[in-house]
Design an enzyme around this catalytic site. Structure first.
Site, PDB file in Angstrom:
ATOM      1  N   ASP A  82       3.117  -4.740  -0.891  1.00  0.00           N
ATOM      2  CA  ASP A  82       1.843  -4.214  -1.389  1.00  0.00           C
ATOM      3  C   ASP A  82       0.807  -4.248  -0.256  1.00  0.00           C
ATOM      4  OD1 ASP A  82       0.060  -3.311  -3.349  1.00  0.00           O
ATOM      5  OD2 ASP A  82      -0.551  -5.340  -3.907  1.00  0.00           O
ATOM      6  N   ASP A 104      -0.960   0.944   3.992  1.00  0.00           N
ATOM      7  CA  ASP A 104      -2.309   1.266   3.531  1.00  0.00           C
ATOM      8  C   ASP A 104      -3.226   1.439   4.734  1.00  0.00           C
ATOM      9  OD1 ASP A 104      -4.780   1.530   2.463  1.00  0.00           O
ATOM     10  OD2 ASP A 104      -4.774  -0.343   1.338  1.00  0.00           O
TER      11      ASP A 104
HETATM   12  P1  13P Z   1      -5.762  -5.425 -10.014  1.00  0.00           P
HETATM   13  O1  13P Z   1      -6.651  -6.306  -9.194  1.00  0.00           O
HETATM   14  O2  13P Z   1      -6.547  -4.495 -10.870  1.00  0.00           O
HETATM   15  O3  13P Z   1      -4.759  -6.191 -10.792  1.00  0.00           O
HETATM   16  O4  13P Z   1      -4.958  -4.472  -8.984  1.00  0.00           O
HETATM   17  C1  13P Z   1      -3.786  -4.930  -8.362  1.00  0.00           C
HETATM   18  C2  13P Z   1      -3.360  -4.032  -7.264  1.00  0.00           C
HETATM   19  O5  13P Z   1      -3.796  -2.909  -7.107  1.00  0.00           O
HETATM   20  C3  13P Z   1      -2.344  -4.545  -6.348  1.00  0.00           C
HETATM   21  O6  13P Z   1      -2.104  -3.680  -5.292  1.00  0.00           O
HETATM   22  O1  G3H Z   2      -4.382  -5.399  -4.322  1.00  0.00           O
HETATM   23  C1  G3H Z   2      -4.290  -6.579  -4.060  1.00  0.00           C
HETATM   24  C2  G3H Z   2      -3.474  -7.480  -4.883  1.00  0.00           C
HETATM   25  O2  G3H Z   2      -4.167  -7.904  -6.025  1.00  0.00           O
HETATM   26  C3  G3H Z   2      -2.962  -8.628  -4.056  1.00  0.00           C
HETATM   27  O3  G3H Z   2      -3.940  -9.579  -3.851  1.00  0.00           O
HETATM   28  O4  G3H Z   2      -3.890  -9.817  -1.383  1.00  0.00           O
HETATM   29  O5  G3H Z   2      -4.893 -11.605  -2.851  1.00  0.00           O
HETATM   30  O6  G3H Z   2      -2.419 -11.244  -2.789  1.00  0.00           O
HETATM   31  P1  G3H Z   2      -3.788 -10.630  -2.622  1.00  0.00           P
HETATM   32 ZN    ZN Z   3      -3.785  -2.537  -4.670  1.00  0.00          ZN
END
Ligand code: 13P
Ligand code: G3H
Ligand code: ZN
Length: 312
Positions: A82, A104
């Site tokens: 992510d 990203d």
């Molecule tokens: P939320 O903070 O709305 O749960 O979004 C999570 C997210 O986009 C992780 O990439």
């Molecule tokens: O979009 C971000 C996610 O909520 C992950 O959060 O970077 O604090 O693990 P983090």
């Molecule tokens: Zn996100």
């Protein structure tokens, strides 16, 4: 079944008018809560690891825990990076066995975003891994990067075709009004996603999977549970679930949820300690937290995503 990419999941989700849940994972109990829900409802799932989660748990543990979940459930599970912030982070996850990565570079100028995304796509595709990219910026906090509402911007539909063609990315995250974290909309205002932008993106990229970040709905029961048990959260407002359901019936094939899991876990643990002030066995407070994550995810699968019963 080994860990899978999201290719088949997205194809079926697009055709079937539903979306796959992409849940952030940071430890064993979160992974178990999510995947037990998916097992019970026979749902495919994306488990995603942020750079921060990888730094917290180290690069091995979360992969092995996700592999354990796959062994236990036999479900189609995609392991996704992510918000990858660089080619190096993406490469490292691909080399470690992730089946999907997000690069990203949405805060970079258009040409720079294309160049770095293209570089990641070339490496990923050569290793059988798929790539999510982003156009437009969401407000909120990811890792240590905070984007203010003024600096966020909606995706420009006129850019998406060129971006996808030139990068070769497999899915695209767009900004239509969601944001990261628990404070998404000003108290007193009516949350409204920009479906006109989503419709235009869909028209320009027929059949192409779209991703929504920042899609927690911020269940008020957990905000209340936190505040009734020693917490002090200000008014927190999330994305209305009916709007997410509508997006899932359109081109949105992946919906990202993290904050809701955090609220469920934290609310449950706060309440547990309030009710059992003398307890100190982590299993005693992590067990109800895991159970509530499971219930929350079941609700998302059925009422928001519509992906229950869609695993092979
Ligand atoms: P939320 O903070 O709305 O749960 O979004 C999570 C997210 O986009 C992780 O990439
Ligand atoms: O979009 C971000 C996610 O909520 C992950 O959060 O970077 O604090 O693990 P983090
Ligand atoms: Zn996100």
């Amino acid at each position: 079944m080994p860990l899978v990419t999201s290719t088949e999941m997205f194809k079926k989700a697009y055709e079937g008018g539903y979306a796959i849940g992409a849940f952030n994972v940071n430890n064993m109990e979160i992974i178990q809560g999510i995947t037990e829900a998916c097992k019970e409802l026979n749902a495919p799932v994306i488990l995603q690891v942020s750079k921060g989660a990888r730094a917290y748990a180290n690069r091995t543990y979360l992969i092995k825990l996700v592999e354990a979940a796959e062994i236990e459930t036999g479900l189609p599970i995609c392991l996704h990076l992510d918000h990858g912030d660089s080619f190096e982070t993406c490469k490292s996850c691909i080399d470690d066995g992730f089946t999907s990565v997000m690069i990203d570079a949405s805060s970079k100028p258009f040409e720079e975003n294309i160049a770095i995304t293209r570089q990641v796509v070339e490496y990923a595709h050569a290793h059988g891994v798929v790539v999510e990219a982003e156009l437009g910026t969401l407000a909120g906090i990811e890792d240590e990067v905070k984007v203010s509402a003024e600096d966020s911007s909606y995706t420009r539909p006129e850019d998406v075709q060129e971006f996808v063609e030139r990068t070769g990315c497999d899915s695209l995250a767009i900004a239509i009004g969601t944001s990261h974290g628990a404070y998404k909309f000003k108290p007193g205002t009516k949350p409204q996603l920009r479906f006109d932008i989503l419709e235009e993106v869909q028209r320009r990229l027929p059949g192409f999977p779209i991703v929504l970040h920042g899609s927690s709905s911020v269940p008020q029961e957990y905000v209340k549970m936190i505040n009734e048990n020693g917490g002090n959260m200000p008014d927190a407002i999330g994305v209305p679930e009916d709007q997410l359901r509508k997006a899932a019936s359109m081109a949105v094939c992946k919906i990202n949820i993290d904050s809701d899991l955090r609220l469920a876990m934290t609310g449950t643990i706060r309440k547990y300690f309030n009710d059992h002030p003398a307890d100190f066995d982590p299993r005693q407070y992590l067990k109800p937290a895991r159970a509530n994550i499971k219930e929350l995810v079941k609700h998302k699968l059925v009422d928001v995503l519509g992906c229950d019963g869609k695993a092979e």
